[in-house]
Motif scaffolding. Sequence first.
Motif, PDB file in Angstrom:
ATOM      1  N   SER A 104      36.928  -0.444  16.620  1.00  0.00           N
ATOM      2  CA  SER A 104      36.237   0.636  17.392  1.00  0.00           C
ATOM      3  C   SER A 104      34.664   0.727  17.252  1.00  0.00           C
ATOM      4  O   SER A 104      34.330   0.539  16.206  1.00  0.00           O
ATOM      5  CB  SER A 104      37.251   1.758  17.320  1.00  0.00           C
ATOM      6  OG  SER A 104      38.308   1.666  17.694  1.00  0.00           O
ATOM      7  N   GLY A 105      34.128   0.998  18.471  1.00  0.00           N
ATOM      8  CA  GLY A 105      32.662   1.651  18.513  1.00  0.00           C
ATOM      9  C   GLY A 105      32.630   2.864  17.676  1.00  0.00           C
ATOM     10  O   GLY A 105      33.384   3.567  17.566  1.00  0.00           O
ATOM     11  N   SER A 106      31.582   3.059  16.937  1.00  0.00           N
ATOM     12  CA  SER A 106      31.366   4.411  16.397  1.00  0.00           C
ATOM     13  C   SER A 106      31.225   5.414  17.189  1.00  0.00           C
ATOM     14  O   SER A 106      30.624   5.291  18.190  1.00  0.00           O
ATOM     15  CB  SER A 106      30.101   4.136  15.274  1.00  0.00           C
ATOM     16  OG  SER A 106      30.135   3.034  14.435  1.00  0.00           O
ATOM     17  N   VAL A 107      31.792   6.675  16.836  1.00  0.00           N
ATOM     18  CA  VAL A 107      31.408   7.754  17.641  1.00  0.00           C
ATOM     19  C   VAL A 107      30.127   8.304  17.955  1.00  0.00           C
ATOM     20  O   VAL A 107      29.339   7.998  16.971  1.00  0.00           O
ATOM     21  CB  VAL A 107      32.437   8.821  17.298  1.00  0.00           C
ATOM     22  CG1 VAL A 107      33.993   8.495  17.208  1.00  0.00           C
ATOM     23  CG2 VAL A 107      32.060   9.215  15.681  1.00  0.00           C
ATOM     24  N   THR A 119      26.890  16.527  30.123  1.00  0.00           N
ATOM     25  CA  THR A 119      28.201  15.960  29.932  1.00  0.00           C
ATOM     26  C   THR A 119      28.002  14.632  29.047  1.00  0.00           C
ATOM     27  O   THR A 119      27.148  13.753  29.092  1.00  0.00           O
ATOM     28  CB  THR A 119      28.496  15.157  31.342  1.00  0.00           C
ATOM     29  OG1 THR A 119      28.692  16.297  32.296  1.00  0.00           O
ATOM     30  CG2 THR A 119      29.603  14.412  31.334  1.00  0.00           C
ATOM     31  N   VAL A 120      29.194  14.396  27.969  1.00  0.00           N
ATOM     32  CA  VAL A 120      28.844  13.645  27.046  1.00  0.00           C
ATOM     33  C   VAL A 120      30.085  12.715  27.368  1.00  0.00           C
ATOM     34  O   VAL A 120      31.199  13.155  27.295  1.00  0.00           O
ATOM     35  CB  VAL A 120      28.850  13.991  25.680  1.00  0.00           C
ATOM     36  CG1 VAL A 120      29.037  12.866  24.878  1.00  0.00           C
ATOM     37  CG2 VAL A 120      27.781  14.908  25.226  1.00  0.00           C
ATOM     38  N   GLY A 121      29.981  11.294  27.675  1.00  0.00           N
ATOM     39  CA  GLY A 121      31.276  10.548  28.056  1.00  0.00           C
ATOM     40  C   GLY A 121      31.739   9.934  27.029  1.00  0.00           C
ATOM     41  O   GLY A 121      31.345   9.894  25.767  1.00  0.00           O
ATOM     42  N   GLY A 122      33.119   9.605  27.130  1.00  0.00           N
ATOM     43  CA  GLY A 122      33.979   9.310  26.100  1.00  0.00           C
ATOM     44  C   GLY A 122      33.978   7.753  25.927  1.00  0.00           C
ATOM     45  O   GLY A 122      33.476   7.174  26.923  1.00  0.00           O
ATOM     46  N   GLY A 123      34.477   7.090  25.143  1.00  0.00           N
ATOM     47  CA  GLY A 123      34.476   5.420  25.054  1.00  0.00           C
ATOM     48  C   GLY A 123      35.689   4.953  25.740  1.00  0.00           C
ATOM     49  O   GLY A 123      36.744   5.729  25.939  1.00  0.00           O
ATOM     50  N   GLY A 124      35.482   3.681  26.023  1.00  0.00           N
ATOM     51  CA  GLY A 124      36.553   3.241  26.915  1.00  0.00           C
ATOM     52  C   GLY A 124      37.746   2.774  25.984  1.00  0.00           C
ATOM     53  O   GLY A 124      37.655   2.546  24.782  1.00  0.00           O
ATOM     54  N   ALA A 125      39.063   2.867  26.725  1.00  0.00           N
ATOM     55  CA  ALA A 125      40.063   2.506  25.829  1.00  0.00           C
ATOM     56  C   ALA A 125      40.214   0.877  25.307  1.00  0.00           C
ATOM     57  O   ALA A 125      39.344   0.130  26.186  1.00  0.00           O
ATOM     58  CB  ALA A 125      41.408   2.648  26.628  1.00  0.00           C
ATOM     59  N   ALA A 126      40.854   0.680  24.391  1.00  0.00           N
ATOM     60  CA  ALA A 126      40.816  -0.769  23.798  1.00  0.00           C
ATOM     61  C   ALA A 126      41.940  -1.328  24.914  1.00  0.00           C
ATOM     62  O   ALA A 126      42.739  -0.960  25.250  1.00  0.00           O
ATOM     63  CB  ALA A 126      41.627  -0.778  22.351  1.00  0.00           C
ATOM     64  N   GLY A 127      41.459  -2.726  24.832  1.00  0.00           N
ATOM     65  CA  GLY A 127      42.553  -3.730  25.617  1.00  0.00           C
ATOM     66  C   GLY A 127      43.707  -3.955  24.865  1.00  0.00           C
ATOM     67  O   GLY A 127      43.626  -3.879  23.486  1.00  0.00           O
ATOM     68  N   GLY A 157      26.366   0.937  16.297  1.00  0.00           N
ATOM     69  CA  GLY A 157      27.539   1.508  16.434  1.00  0.00           C
ATOM     70  C   GLY A 157      28.680   0.503  17.065  1.00  0.00           C
ATOM     71  O   GLY A 157      29.683   0.813  17.196  1.00  0.00           O
ATOM     72  N   GLY A 158      28.182  -0.838  17.338  1.00  0.00           N
ATOM     73  CA  GLY A 158      29.163  -1.666  18.102  1.00  0.00           C
ATOM     74  C   GLY A 158      30.353  -2.247  17.240  1.00  0.00           C
ATOM     75  O   GLY A 158      30.060  -2.400  15.956  1.00  0.00           O
ATOM     76  N   GLY A 159      31.603  -2.251  17.377  1.00  0.00           N
ATOM     77  CA  GLY A 159      32.630  -2.757  16.470  1.00  0.00           C
ATOM     78  C   GLY A 159      32.858  -4.277  16.325  1.00  0.00           C
ATOM     79  O   GLY A 159      32.242  -4.882  17.208  1.00  0.00           O
ATOM     80  N   ALA A 160      33.032  -4.590  15.376  1.00  0.00           N
ATOM     81  CA  ALA A 160      33.192  -6.116  15.386  1.00  0.00           C
ATOM     82  C   ALA A 160      34.563  -6.548  15.808  1.00  0.00           C
ATOM     83  O   ALA A 160      35.600  -6.046  16.001  1.00  0.00           O
ATOM     84  CB  ALA A 160      33.340  -6.364  13.538  1.00  0.00           C
ATOM     85  N   GLY A 161      34.366  -8.078  16.352  1.00  0.00           N
ATOM     86  CA  GLY A 161      35.603  -8.436  16.730  1.00  0.00           C
ATOM     87  C   GLY A 161      36.639  -9.001  15.838  1.00  0.00           C
ATOM     88  O   GLY A 161      36.415  -8.657  14.747  1.00  0.00           O
ATOM     89  N   ALA A 162      37.766  -9.423  16.410  1.00  0.00           N
ATOM     90  CA  ALA A 162      39.067  -9.803  15.366  1.00  0.00           C
ATOM     91  C   ALA A 162      39.150 -11.183  15.298  1.00  0.00           C
ATOM     92  O   ALA A 162      38.968 -12.104  16.273  1.00  0.00           O
ATOM     93  CB  ALA A 162      40.096  -9.238  16.061  1.00  0.00           C
ATOM     94  N   VAL A 163      39.836 -11.683  14.295  1.00  0.00           N
ATOM     95  CA  VAL A 163      40.337 -13.133  14.015  1.00  0.00           C
ATOM     96  C   VAL A 163      41.603 -12.982  14.017  1.00  0.00           C
ATOM     97  O   VAL A 163      42.405 -12.451  13.405  1.00  0.00           O
ATOM     98  CB  VAL A 163      39.696 -13.783  12.711  1.00  0.00           C
ATOM     99  CG1 VAL A 163      40.120 -14.937  12.609  1.00  0.00           C
ATOM    100  CG2 VAL A 163      38.187 -13.577  12.742  1.00  0.00           C
TER     101      VAL A 163
END
Length: 274
Positions: free
Chosen positions: A208-211, A59-67, A195-201
């Motif tokens: 988004s995090g990398s697939v 089982t390969v888990g999906g990424g969580g939805a964006a806030g 694979g971590g995504g950068a935050g926003a200003v």
Amino acid sequence: MPIMKPVNSGDLNVEYLIVAGGGGGGGSATNTRGSGGGGAGGLRSGAAVAVAGSAYTVTVGGGGAAGTSSGSVGGAGSDSSAFGVTATGGGGGGYPISNGASGGSGGGAGNGTSAGTGTAGQGNNGGAAGPASSNYTGGGGGGAGAVGANGAATVAGNGGGGAASSISGSSVTYAGGGGGGSYNGGTAGSGGAGGGGAGAVSSGTGVSGSVNTGGGGGGGGSGTGVASAGGAGGSGVVVVRYLGAQQATGGTITSAGGYTIHTFTSSGTFTVTG
């Protein structure tokens, strides 16, 4: 990795890497300060004996939805599993009303809230939010290799770094946390290696995090009269290898260094042909 026990003819001593889906970054509503980065998916590695003629569910888990830009905690990543071993999905990043969520690695804190905790042996805690200031920064999500960084007065926390593995035949870093977001300028947090995504200003959207890395999504920022969504978490991956020629089916099959390697970027079945 050590062989766990002797095997019968046709059985396989396999090594595995299991990475869960990363958590989504928190979203910031209008005029509400920076949100936390999503925690990376849990990472587990080890060895097992795969019995000849047996089929093993992967089982390969999906990424969580964006806030969302109306203000919400990022969604949790989904678990990944194989050979009876489960890696826990990453916790979503917090926003300025709700805490970062716990998971494989914990989500970073939105300004004025607390960070989520990681799971022992799989990941690390998220970072704390920055102090009250004109930029109200969020904390970075935890990664498999390091805790998420705390936000500072004008600089949001970076995502925690991931962990490197050479099971695929070359060194790859997985499960980095998402960076925190900031309010009305300042500096957003960078995504953790792996694979971590950068935050926003301000009004930007978190990255988004990398697939297929289990990276956490970046936290949203906000500004006067504007809002920002976070970034979604990256999906997970499962990699299985064994010495010698191909003796199983399932996933994408390659070879390197005398090993046969099965890489699952989506759920499937690992079957030992014997």
